[in-house]
Write a protein that holds these residues in place. Structure first.
Motif, mmCIF file in Angstrom:
data_model
loop_
_atom_site.group_PDB
_atom_site.id
_atom_site.type_symbol
_atom_site.label_atom_id
_atom_site.label_comp_id
_atom_site.label_asym_id
_atom_site.label_seq_id
_atom_site.Cartn_x
_atom_site.Cartn_y
_atom_site.Cartn_z
ATOM 1 N N PHE A 18 5.113 -10.658 -16.795
ATOM 2 C CA PHE A 18 6.174 -10.187 -15.892
ATOM 3 C C PHE A 18 7.411 -11.033 -16.175
ATOM 4 O O PHE A 18 7.305 -12.248 -16.347
ATOM 5 C CB PHE A 18 5.783 -10.385 -14.430
ATOM 6 C CG PHE A 18 4.651 -9.504 -13.975
ATOM 7 C CD1 PHE A 18 4.836 -8.140 -13.792
ATOM 8 C CD2 PHE A 18 3.394 -10.038 -13.710
ATOM 9 C CE1 PHE A 18 3.799 -7.323 -13.354
ATOM 10 C CE2 PHE A 18 2.345 -9.227 -13.271
ATOM 11 C CZ PHE A 18 2.552 -7.861 -13.094
ATOM 12 N N ILE A 56 6.260 -14.735 -16.315
ATOM 13 C CA ILE A 56 4.967 -15.089 -15.735
ATOM 14 C C ILE A 56 3.904 -14.399 -16.573
ATOM 15 O O ILE A 56 3.862 -13.166 -16.651
ATOM 16 C CB ILE A 56 4.873 -14.627 -14.271
ATOM 17 C CG1 ILE A 56 5.900 -15.355 -13.425
ATOM 18 C CG2 ILE A 56 3.465 -14.879 -13.725
ATOM 19 C CD1 ILE A 56 6.057 -14.804 -12.032
ATOM 20 N N ALA A 78 0.856 -13.331 -16.356
ATOM 21 C CA ALA A 78 -0.137 -13.090 -15.302
ATOM 22 C C ALA A 78 -1.532 -12.905 -15.894
ATOM 23 O O ALA A 78 -2.527 -13.332 -15.316
ATOM 24 C CB ALA A 78 0.263 -11.868 -14.486
ATOM 25 N N GLU A 108 -8.850 -18.484 -8.282
ATOM 26 C CA GLU A 108 -8.013 -18.763 -7.122
ATOM 27 C C GLU A 108 -6.814 -17.807 -7.090
ATOM 28 O O GLU A 108 -6.577 -17.055 -8.040
ATOM 29 C CB GLU A 108 -7.558 -20.218 -7.143
ATOM 30 C CG GLU A 108 -6.609 -20.534 -8.267
ATOM 31 C CD GLU A 108 -6.460 -22.050 -8.487
ATOM 32 O OE1 GLU A 108 -5.324 -22.504 -8.613
ATOM 33 O OE2 GLU A 108 -7.466 -22.756 -8.545
ATOM 34 N N SER A 109 -6.071 -17.885 -6.011
ATOM 35 C CA SER A 109 -4.928 -16.999 -5.831
ATOM 36 C C SER A 109 -3.940 -17.155 -6.996
ATOM 37 O O SER A 109 -3.635 -18.274 -7.403
ATOM 38 C CB SER A 109 -4.256 -17.362 -4.512
ATOM 39 O OG SER A 109 -3.260 -16.432 -4.253
ATOM 40 N N GLY A 110 -3.491 -16.023 -7.521
ATOM 41 C CA GLY A 110 -2.503 -16.055 -8.605
ATOM 42 C C GLY A 110 -3.106 -16.189 -9.995
ATOM 43 O O GLY A 110 -2.375 -16.305 -10.981
ATOM 44 N N SER A 111 -4.442 -16.138 -10.106
ATOM 45 C CA SER A 111 -5.046 -16.338 -11.427
ATOM 46 C C SER A 111 -5.008 -15.086 -12.297
ATOM 47 O O SER A 111 -5.357 -15.156 -13.482
ATOM 48 C CB SER A 111 -6.482 -16.861 -11.283
ATOM 49 O OG SER A 111 -7.243 -15.997 -10.483
ATOM 50 N N GLY A 112 -4.622 -13.955 -11.721
ATOM 51 C CA GLY A 112 -4.461 -12.750 -12.547
ATOM 52 C C GLY A 112 -5.537 -11.702 -12.349
ATOM 53 O O GLY A 112 -5.635 -10.746 -13.117
ATOM 54 N N LYS A 113 -6.338 -11.836 -11.281
ATOM 55 C CA LYS A 113 -7.450 -10.908 -11.064
ATOM 56 C C LYS A 113 -6.947 -9.493 -10.766
ATOM 57 O O LYS A 113 -7.374 -8.521 -11.383
ATOM 58 C CB LYS A 113 -8.331 -11.406 -9.906
ATOM 59 C CG LYS A 113 -8.806 -12.836 -10.068
ATOM 60 C CD LYS A 113 -9.647 -13.306 -8.889
ATOM 61 C CE LYS A 113 -8.977 -13.287 -7.521
ATOM 62 N NZ LYS A 113 -7.877 -14.269 -7.379
ATOM 63 N N THR A 114 -6.056 -9.393 -9.780
ATOM 64 C CA THR A 114 -5.553 -8.069 -9.394
ATOM 65 C C THR A 114 -4.777 -7.431 -10.534
ATOM 66 O O THR A 114 -4.902 -6.224 -10.787
ATOM 67 C CB THR A 114 -4.673 -8.187 -8.133
ATOM 68 O OG1 THR A 114 -5.513 -8.613 -7.055
ATOM 69 C CG2 THR A 114 -4.030 -6.862 -7.763
ATOM 70 N N THR A 115 -3.999 -8.240 -11.242
ATOM 71 C CA THR A 115 -3.237 -7.691 -12.372
ATOM 72 C C THR A 115 -4.200 -7.114 -13.412
ATOM 73 O O THR A 115 -3.969 -6.027 -13.945
ATOM 74 C CB THR A 115 -2.340 -8.788 -12.993
ATOM 75 O OG1 THR A 115 -1.536 -9.341 -11.959
ATOM 76 C CG2 THR A 115 -1.442 -8.217 -14.071
ATOM 77 N N GLN A 121 -7.523 -4.589 -1.927
ATOM 78 C CA GLN A 121 -7.495 -5.629 -0.910
ATOM 79 C C GLN A 121 -7.006 -5.167 0.482
ATOM 80 O O GLN A 121 -7.645 -5.400 1.468
ATOM 81 C CB GLN A 121 -6.513 -6.673 -1.430
ATOM 82 C CG GLN A 121 -6.668 -8.047 -0.922
ATOM 83 C CD GLN A 121 -6.086 -9.039 -1.958
ATOM 84 O OE1 GLN A 121 -5.641 -8.648 -3.035
ATOM 85 N NE2 GLN A 121 -6.108 -10.295 -1.630
#
Ligand SMILES: Nc1ncnc2c1ncn2[C@@H]1O[C@H](COP(=O)(O)OP(=O)(O)OP(=O)(O)O)[C@@H](O)[C@H]1O
Ligand code: SF4
Ligand SMILES: [Mg+2]
Length: 321
Positions: free
Chosen positions: A14, A24, A26, A45-52, A96
């Motif tokens: 991004f 970023i 991601a 953890e949060s921001g590690s790129g799972k959702t992306t 989510q």
């Protein structure tokens, strides 16, 4: 088990729109496979790129580079029409935030109508009703208390279960469940996890189970992938990753879970570094936090390396230079 989905060198960068903005990464050169009937958890953890990663697989966003093969076919080459016919019919997702997935102006039933109209147009009204009721009962809901209701009349947990019921209606080959049980109380959560397991056993549905909760990942999955800042640091048989964690990051995560029946909440995220620094582009991304970091760790990015059968780790302590 044969292969269902293969992700190769998947990358999503991004960029901020301003001059002097930053990138970023991601998802950064991520490769893995999901076999038919396999439950794979994607943990980090949060921001590690799972959702992306999940959104890339669903083609909700375009990758910067890499390939996504479903049953051997490159989905990035598919037209909209082909995607609808050959992909989305087989691949369903639950995200989510259940509130975001419903139109507040329409009763819940409309969400099911969309699925029938798009993918099962020949099913009669009577059959539709029967299938919806059955799907709702499967996820522990009473159809009489759900049907005809508007989203604001239901709880987050109820909406989450409705979304799971809807996703399973098509008996998809792959379900992407992104923190899909986060709003459920502990006992309902286990019921829904068991439902996913039963579904897999009955219909061979594979699941990409995205979670930041190690205990849930442990409970449900055959294979575990641990992500850190857009990269896979460790993956393999769940039993091996949990009982013989090799990467210092995985070891740290597991040390903070005293008991695998207890919900893990990650504490102590260091502040985000400016992207584009030396850490994000070369070397191991975990090096600034790693107690075992060596000089090479800051210089060369470790590749995933199969340390034992079905257990890969990306760390200079194992193989490499
Ligand atoms: N549309 C976007 N534009 C810019 N940056 C984004 C965008 N979507 C995600 N990111 C960034 O990409 C990184 C990965 O985000 P992602 O949502 O994939 O993480 P996650 O592992 O799902 O986290 P969480 O556990 O909080 O859901 C984060 O740094 C996030 O800020
Ligand atoms: S590569 Fe180096 S910095 Fe990265 S986890 Fe391994 S030892 Fe630590
Ligand atoms: Mg997420």
């Amino acid at each position: 088990m044969s292969e269902l989905l293969r992700v190769e060198h998947l990358t999503k960068i991004f960029t901020s729109g301003f001059i002097g903005g930053f990138e970023i990464r991601a998802v950064d050169d991520v490769s893995f496979t999901i076999r038919k009937g396999e439950i794979v958890s994607l943990v980090g953890e949060s921001g590690s790129g799972k959702t992306t990663t999940g959104k890339l697989i669903l083609r909700l966003i375009q990758p910067t580079s890499g390939r996504i093969l479903f049953e051997g076919k490159d989905i990035l080459q598919m037209s909209k029409n082909e995607l609808k016919k050959n992909y989305y019919r087989q691949v369903q997702a639950v995200f989510q935030d259940p509130f975001a997935s419903f139109n507040p102006l329409h009763p819940i039933d409309r969400a099911f109508d969309l699925i029938f109209d798009s993918y099962l147009p020949d099913v009669s009204k009577g059959e539709r009703d029967e299938m919806i009721d059955k799907a709702l009962i499967q996820v522990g809901l009473n159809p009489d208390q759900i049907r005809g209701k508007f989203p604001h009349q239901l709880s987050g947990g109820q909406l989450q279960r409705i979304l799971i019921a809807r996703a399973l209606l098509l008996k998809p080959k792959l379900l992407i469940a992104d923190e899909a049980v986060s709003m459920l109380d502990a006992s309902t959560r286990i019921d829904v996890l068991n439902l996913l397991g039963d579904f897999r056993d009955k219909y061979g549905t594979s699941v990409l189970f995205v979670t930041h909760d190690l205990a849930l990942g442990y409970y449900i999955s055959d294979t575990t992938i641990i992500m850190y800042r857009g990269t896979i640091v460790e993956m393999g048989d769940t039993e091996k990753v949990f009982h013989n964690p090799l990467h210092p990051y995985t070891q740290m995560l597991l040390e903070s879970v005293p008991d695998l029946n207890v919900k893990w909440e990650f504490k102590g995220i260091e502040p985000e570094k400016e992207e584009g620094t030396v850490y994000s582009l070369q070397g191991c991304r975990y090096a600034p936090r790693c107690p075992k970091a060596k000089e090479i760790c800051f210089r060369t990015r470790p590749e995933l390396h199969e340390v034992e059968k079905n257990h890969w780790v990306a760390c200079h302590l194992y193989g490499g230079e």
